[in-house]
Design a protein around this motif. Structure first.
Motif, PDB file in Angstrom:
ATOM      1  N   SER A 198      -7.691  -2.986  14.549  1.00 49.04           N
ATOM      2  CA  SER A 198      -8.607  -3.665  13.643  1.00 49.04           C
ATOM      3  C   SER A 198      -8.050  -5.015  13.235  1.00 49.04           C
ATOM      4  CB  SER A 198      -8.830  -2.826  12.388  1.00 49.04           C
ATOM      5  OG  SER A 198      -9.376  -1.577  12.714  1.00 49.04           O
ATOM      6  N   PRO A 199      -8.937  -6.000  13.040  1.00 45.99           N
ATOM      7  CA  PRO A 199      -8.474  -7.301  12.527  1.00 45.99           C
ATOM      8  C   PRO A 199      -7.862  -7.145  11.137  1.00 45.99           C
ATOM      9  CG  PRO A 199     -10.784  -7.398  13.212  1.00 45.99           C
ATOM     10  CD  PRO A 199     -10.363  -5.963  13.277  1.00 45.99           C
ATOM     11  N   ASP A 200      -7.026  -8.078  10.767  1.00 47.45           N
ATOM     12  CA  ASP A 200      -6.351  -8.034   9.454  1.00 47.45           C
ATOM     13  C   ASP A 200      -7.338  -7.911   8.303  1.00 47.45           C
ATOM     14  OD1 ASP A 200      -3.869  -8.205  10.631  1.00 47.45           O
ATOM     15  OD2 ASP A 200      -3.647 -10.356  10.263  1.00 47.45           O
ATOM     16  N   TRP A 201      -8.445  -8.635   8.362  1.00 47.30           N
ATOM     17  CA  TRP A 201      -9.387  -8.609   7.248  1.00 47.30           C
ATOM     18  C   TRP A 201     -10.025  -7.224   7.099  1.00 47.30           C
ATOM     19  CZ3 TRP A 201     -14.539  -7.529   7.907  1.00 47.30           C
ATOM     20  CH2 TRP A 201     -15.066  -7.675   9.190  1.00 47.30           C
ATOM     21  N   VAL A 202     -10.179  -6.507   8.204  1.00 45.10           N
ATOM     22  CA  VAL A 202     -10.726  -5.155   8.132  1.00 45.10           C
ATOM     23  C   VAL A 202      -9.706  -4.215   7.497  1.00 45.10           C
ATOM     24  CG1 VAL A 202     -11.536  -3.173   9.493  1.00 45.10           C
ATOM     25  CG2 VAL A 202     -12.309  -5.483  10.066  1.00 45.10           C
ATOM     26  N   ARG A 203      -8.453  -4.328   7.901  1.00 42.00           N
ATOM     27  CA  ARG A 203      -7.405  -3.496   7.299  1.00 42.00           C
ATOM     28  C   ARG A 203      -7.279  -3.783   5.804  1.00 42.00           C
ATOM     29  NH1 ARG A 203      -4.894  -4.742  12.245  1.00 42.00           N
ATOM     30  NH2 ARG A 203      -3.598  -6.314  11.256  1.00 42.00           N
ATOM     31  N   ASP A 204      -7.375  -5.057   5.416  1.00 47.23           N
ATOM     32  CA  ASP A 204      -7.314  -5.414   3.994  1.00 47.23           C
ATOM     33  C   ASP A 204      -8.473  -4.792   3.221  1.00 47.23           C
ATOM     34  OD1 ASP A 204      -5.034  -6.909   4.448  1.00 47.23           O
ATOM     35  OD2 ASP A 204      -6.106  -8.828   4.514  1.00 47.23           O
ATOM     36  N   ILE A 245     -10.847  -0.521  -0.379  1.00 47.48           N
ATOM     37  CA  ILE A 245     -11.703   0.647  -0.560  1.00 47.48           C
ATOM     38  C   ILE A 245     -10.855   1.838  -0.993  1.00 47.48           C
ATOM     39  CG2 ILE A 245     -13.154   2.330   0.657  1.00 47.48           C
ATOM     40  CD1 ILE A 245     -14.261  -0.110   2.261  1.00 47.48           C
ATOM     41  N   GLY A 246      -9.693   2.022  -0.371  1.00 49.08           N
ATOM     42  CA  GLY A 246      -8.781   3.094  -0.780  1.00 49.08           C
ATOM     43  C   GLY A 246      -8.367   2.947  -2.231  1.00 49.08           C
ATOM     44  N   ASP A 247      -8.103   1.710  -2.647  1.00 45.61           N
ATOM     45  CA  ASP A 247      -7.746   1.455  -4.057  1.00 45.61           C
ATOM     46  C   ASP A 247      -8.896   1.839  -4.983  1.00 45.61           C
ATOM     47  OD1 ASP A 247      -5.269   0.478  -3.273  1.00 45.61           O
ATOM     48  OD2 ASP A 247      -5.845  -1.634  -3.471  1.00 45.61           O
ATOM     49  N   GLN A 248     -10.123   1.535  -4.582  1.00 49.29           N
ATOM     50  CA  GLN A 248     -11.291   1.862  -5.399  1.00 49.29           C
ATOM     51  C   GLN A 248     -11.496   3.374  -5.463  1.00 49.29           C
ATOM     52  OE1 GLN A 248     -13.281  -2.195  -3.902  1.00 49.29           O
ATOM     53  NE2 GLN A 248     -14.747  -0.600  -4.206  1.00 49.29           N
ATOM     54  N   GLN A 302      -4.651   5.371   0.895  1.00 50.26           N
ATOM     55  CA  GLN A 302      -3.647   4.356   1.218  1.00 50.26           C
ATOM     56  C   GLN A 302      -4.182   3.279   2.162  1.00 50.26           C
ATOM     57  OE1 GLN A 302      -0.524   4.169  -0.151  1.00 50.26           O
ATOM     58  NE2 GLN A 302      -1.299   5.778  -1.476  1.00 50.26           N
ATOM     59  N   GLY A 303      -5.364   3.500   2.725  1.00 52.40           N
ATOM     60  CA  GLY A 303      -5.940   2.536   3.655  1.00 52.40           C
ATOM     61  C   GLY A 303      -5.377   2.650   5.052  1.00 52.40           C
TER      62      GLY A 303
END
Length: 78
Positions: free
Chosen positions: A7-13, A18-21, A52-53
């Motif tokens: 996945s691109p970096d922006w997708v991982r971020d 989302i995991g944080d939410q 954890q994402g």
């Protein structure tokens, strides 16, 4: 399930946010990871990877998590 390493970096971020939410909503509901995982019929380590994402959940899994925590799905993916 898509492989996170491709996945691109922006997708991982975004997945981490989302995991944080999800984690924030779970804590606000005063639930443990174990409790939410059990309600979603999944193992706690898998649930933890989502928070954890590190793992991309399916839409069905996100729906189950939102229902278990008691929040609208949109609240988790804003």
């Amino acid at each position: 399930m898509p492989r996170s390493s491709n996945s691109p970096d922006w997708v991982r971020d975004r997945r981490r946010r989302i995991g944080d939410q999800i984690r924030a909503a779970r804590l606000h509901a005063n639930l443990t990871q174990e409790a939410v995982a059990n309600m979603c019929q999944m193992e706690r380590p898998g649930y933890n990877r989502i928070e954890q994402g590190h793992q991309s959940p399916t839409l069905d899994t996100l729906i189950l998590i939102a229902d278990a925590i008691g929040v609208p799905l949109a609240h988790l993916v804003r």
